[in-house]
Every structure is written in structure tokens, then in C-alpha cells.
Design a protein around this motif. Structure first.
Motif, mmCIF file in Angstrom:
data_model
loop_
_atom_site.group_PDB
_atom_site.id
_atom_site.type_symbol
_atom_site.label_atom_id
_atom_site.label_comp_id
_atom_site.label_asym_id
_atom_site.label_seq_id
_atom_site.Cartn_x
_atom_site.Cartn_y
_atom_site.Cartn_z
ATOM 1 N N GLY A 206 28.987 5.060 -9.603
ATOM 2 C CA GLY A 206 28.917 5.261 -8.132
ATOM 3 C C GLY A 206 30.225 4.949 -7.450
ATOM 4 O O GLY A 206 30.275 4.999 -6.281
ATOM 5 N N GLY A 207 31.287 4.781 -8.482
ATOM 6 C CA GLY A 207 32.555 4.372 -7.611
ATOM 7 C C GLY A 207 33.874 4.484 -8.410
ATOM 8 O O GLY A 207 33.925 5.261 -9.434
ATOM 9 N N GLU A 236 43.654 1.290 0.781
ATOM 10 C CA GLU A 236 42.823 2.007 1.776
ATOM 11 C C GLU A 236 42.299 3.198 1.272
ATOM 12 O O GLU A 236 40.839 3.624 1.657
ATOM 13 N N PHE A 237 42.742 3.943 0.168
ATOM 14 C CA PHE A 237 42.191 4.943 -0.408
ATOM 15 C C PHE A 237 40.809 4.572 -1.162
ATOM 16 O O PHE A 237 39.846 5.036 -1.100
ATOM 17 N N ALA A 241 37.329 6.153 -0.729
ATOM 18 C CA ALA A 241 36.673 6.844 -1.758
ATOM 19 C C ALA A 241 35.546 6.258 -2.386
ATOM 20 O O ALA A 241 34.395 6.949 -2.775
ATOM 21 N N ASP A 242 35.459 4.928 -2.381
ATOM 22 C CA ASP A 242 34.264 4.184 -2.926
ATOM 23 C C ASP A 242 32.946 4.442 -1.735
ATOM 24 O O ASP A 242 31.920 4.845 -2.439
ATOM 25 N N LYS A 243 33.240 4.553 -0.528
ATOM 26 C CA LYS A 243 32.429 4.916 0.213
ATOM 27 C C LYS A 243 31.623 6.394 0.122
ATOM 28 O O LYS A 243 30.390 6.621 -0.070
ATOM 29 N N ALA A 244 32.621 7.056 -0.219
ATOM 30 C CA ALA A 244 32.164 8.542 -0.540
ATOM 31 C C ALA A 244 31.390 8.897 -1.575
ATOM 32 O O ALA A 244 30.286 9.498 -1.868
ATOM 33 N N VAL A 245 31.751 8.143 -2.958
ATOM 34 C CA VAL A 245 31.010 8.344 -4.138
ATOM 35 C C VAL A 245 30.030 7.563 -4.353
ATOM 36 O O VAL A 245 28.951 8.106 -4.948
ATOM 37 N N SER A 246 29.798 6.553 -3.637
ATOM 38 C CA SER A 246 28.402 5.877 -3.488
ATOM 39 C C SER A 246 27.505 6.376 -2.597
ATOM 40 O O SER A 246 26.335 5.830 -2.571
ATOM 41 N N LEU A 252 31.874 13.554 1.895
ATOM 42 C CA LEU A 252 33.495 13.715 2.054
ATOM 43 C C LEU A 252 33.794 13.916 3.304
ATOM 44 O O LEU A 252 34.867 14.201 3.777
ATOM 45 N N TYR A 253 32.646 14.626 4.393
ATOM 46 C CA TYR A 253 32.888 14.691 5.661
ATOM 47 C C TYR A 253 33.469 13.421 6.294
ATOM 48 O O TYR A 253 34.721 13.435 6.739
ATOM 49 N N THR A 254 32.895 12.191 6.097
ATOM 50 C CA THR A 254 33.340 11.002 6.523
ATOM 51 C C THR A 254 34.877 10.600 5.666
ATOM 52 O O THR A 254 35.755 10.108 6.353
ATOM 53 N N ALA A 255 35.037 10.797 4.500
ATOM 54 C CA ALA A 255 36.173 10.576 3.518
ATOM 55 C C ALA A 255 37.333 11.297 4.298
ATOM 56 O O ALA A 255 38.335 10.444 4.733
ATOM 57 N N PHE A 256 37.295 12.588 4.705
ATOM 58 C CA PHE A 256 38.503 13.190 5.116
ATOM 59 C C PHE A 256 38.701 12.722 6.369
ATOM 60 O O PHE A 256 39.636 12.778 7.225
ATOM 61 N N LEU A 257 37.437 12.593 7.386
ATOM 62 C CA LEU A 257 37.772 12.122 8.771
ATOM 63 C C LEU A 257 38.500 10.619 8.973
ATOM 64 O O LEU A 257 39.338 10.771 9.600
ATOM 65 N N GLU A 258 38.034 9.926 8.232
ATOM 66 C CA GLU A 258 38.625 8.611 8.168
ATOM 67 C C GLU A 258 40.064 8.658 7.709
ATOM 68 O O GLU A 258 41.085 8.150 8.246
ATOM 69 N N TRP A 259 40.381 9.755 6.639
ATOM 70 C CA TRP A 259 41.698 9.631 6.116
ATOM 71 C C TRP A 259 42.752 10.369 7.174
ATOM 72 O O TRP A 259 43.524 9.631 7.457
#
Length: 270
Positions: A206-207, A236-237, A241-246, A252-259
Motif C-alpha cells: 500500500g505504499g 514531497e513526492f 505518492a503514499d497518500k495515493a497508493v494507500s 490520483l486526482y488528489t496526487a496530481f492536484l497537490e503536485w
């Protein structure tokens, strides 16, 4: 800003955005009632078009393709006569600029703005004269300001949710083959430092795993993401990434927005 945009993961995010299929994207976007709610971006794009700043200075063509911003600019002008809504995003509300006619043009604008921002920062870092420094600083300001407008308004949230829901996004992973693909696409200046990044193994735990690179291993001096301690862009990555895969839905919506927001946090502060 330069380190962030040049980081391997940033170049991976940009690459995966660049390969989104136009037909699939347009088919996924649903019609929405016109609302005057993204006026900051609308006004900025109109002003940039009047100053001929939406053209790529390297090719002197409109961003993306020769007609890439036609429908989007039309929507920006039409928005001046739409019912007025709150300036900033309300939960669930769709941007008045985002529809099937404009979605791919906006997507091209997003990708090209990220590329121009990165190349402008490369130019700033490599400037050999005051004139070069000044020109690069102006381009950093132009592309960074536009990216900041995009990053904090409805249209980006709407767009990324569509991409995520329809499985059109991928989280960057680190392999020699992936890195070469990412770096070749962006054309950003490459670092001399060996890239040391975790592999994401959500199928297993999960991470991100704890592997270091082949030279350094995963021992002392390496953080829990497998990177040298103190390398902030790696950390930072890892957080994104850990939030997305867990997350339950591999968010991935939040991952790309935060990035994207991370790239312009200096503009937000200013």
C-alpha cells in the motif's frame, strides 16, 4: 521551484498528462450549465492572447496545436456575459470554462504551461548574462503566474476528476526506462546526480518500498522512502505518492492536484 519541476517525478507527472487520449477525454466530459465562476483564469487568458503571450516563443505557434486555444478563448469571452458566481471553487460545481469543446484545449494548455515553466527555470539557472537572466525571469513570471491561476480554480479540479474517474492518469514510477522516457519528453536540463527514488508497490504494502539504489543501498543515511535523508523534493513526492497508493480508490486526482499546486506555492505566497 527549479529543483521541484526538474525532479524525476515532476517530469513523470508531465509525461503522463501529455499522453492523455483526446477522444477518451472528450467522451468523458459531461455538458454543464454555463456559469461565470472562473473569471480570474478567463481574464488572464484573454489578456495573454491580446499580448500574443499564448504563443510558444520557440516555435511561434499557438500552444499545443495551431488552433489549440480557439474554443477555450471563446469560452473565456462568453463568460463575461454569464451569471456571476463566487470567484473560488464551491464543492461539486463545474467551471463555466470546462466542456467537451474546451476540455482538450485546456489539457494542452496545462501541459504546455508546465513545460514552459520548467524550461524557463532552466534558462534562469543557466543564464550567462544579465539580459538572459532578465528574459528568463520574465518567462518564469508569465508561465508561473498562469500555472498558479490554473492550479487554484475550478477548471483544474474538474479536469483532474474526469481524468481520474476514467483512469487516464498514472503515478510516476522510477525505472531506467521510465526515467529516460520522462526526461526525453520534457527536454529539461538533466542533473548529474544519480536519481534515487522508491518503487511504488501498492499491490504489496500500500505504499512505497524501502529500497535504496544499487550504489547506496537502503541503510544508514537513507530515509524511509529509500532516498538520501534531507532531499526535500524526494520527501514531497513520497508524501503525495503514499497518500495515493494507500487510499481506497488509488486517488490520483488528489496526487496530481497537490503536485501542481506544489509547483507554484511560491506564487501563492507572493
Amino acid at each position: 521551484m527549479h529543483r521541484r519541476i526538474r525532479h524525476w517525478s515532476s517530469q513523470g507527472f508531465i509525461y503522463y498528462l501529455s499522453i492523455v487520449d483526446e477522444t477518451a477525454l472528450r467522451a468523458a466530459v459531461k455538458p454543464a450549465a454555463p456559469l461565470r465562476n472562473d473569471t480570474l483564469l478567463s481574464a488572464e487568458l484573454i489578456a495573454m492572447d491580446l499580448k500574443n503571450l499564448l504563443r510558444d516563443p520557440a516555435t511561434n505557434t499557438i500552444t499545443g496545436t495551431p488552433s489549440a486555444t480557439t474554443s477555450l478563448l471563446t469560452a473565456c469571452r462568453d463568460m463575461q456575459n454569464m451569471p456571476m458566481q463566487a470567484q473560488w471553487a464551491e464543492p461539486g460545481e463545474q467551471s463555466g470554462l470546462y466542456n467537451r469543446a474546451t476540455c482538450f484545449e485546456f489539457h494542452q494548455l496545462l501541459v504546455s504551461t508546465l513545460l514552459r515553466f520548467g524550461k524557463a527555470l532552466d534558462g534562469y539557472a543557466a543564464a550567462k548574462s544579465f539580459e538572459d537572466l532578465l528574459q528568463s525571469a520574465k518567462e518564469v513570471n508569465r508561465s508561473g503566474t498562469l500555472l498558479w491561476y490554473i492550479g487554484y480554480l475550478r477548471i483544474l479540479e474538474n479536469h483532474l476528476k474526469v481524468l481520474h474517474t476514467n483512469k487516464l492518469l498514472n503515478l510516476p514510477v522510477n525505472t531506467p526506462q521510465h526515467l529516460e522516457t520522462f526526461f526525453t519528453f520534457t527536454g529539461f536540463a538533466r542533473t548529474k546526480k544519480t536519481e534515487v527514488i522508491p518503487r511504488l508497490t501498492n499491490e504489496v504494502d500500500g505504499g512505497a518500498d524501502d529500497a535504496g539504489n544499487s550504489d547506496e543501498g537502503g541503510g544508514e543515511g537513507v530515509n524511509d522512502c529509500g532516498n538520501e535523508a534531507g532531499t526535500n523534493e524526494d520527501q514531497e513526492f513520497c508524501v503525495i505518492a503514499d497518500k495515493a497508493v494507500s487510499s481506497d480508490n488509488h486517488d490520483l486526482y488528489t496526487a496530481f492536484l497537490e503536485w501542481i499546486c506544489l509547483q507554484v506555492d511560491c506564487f501563492q505566497a507572493a
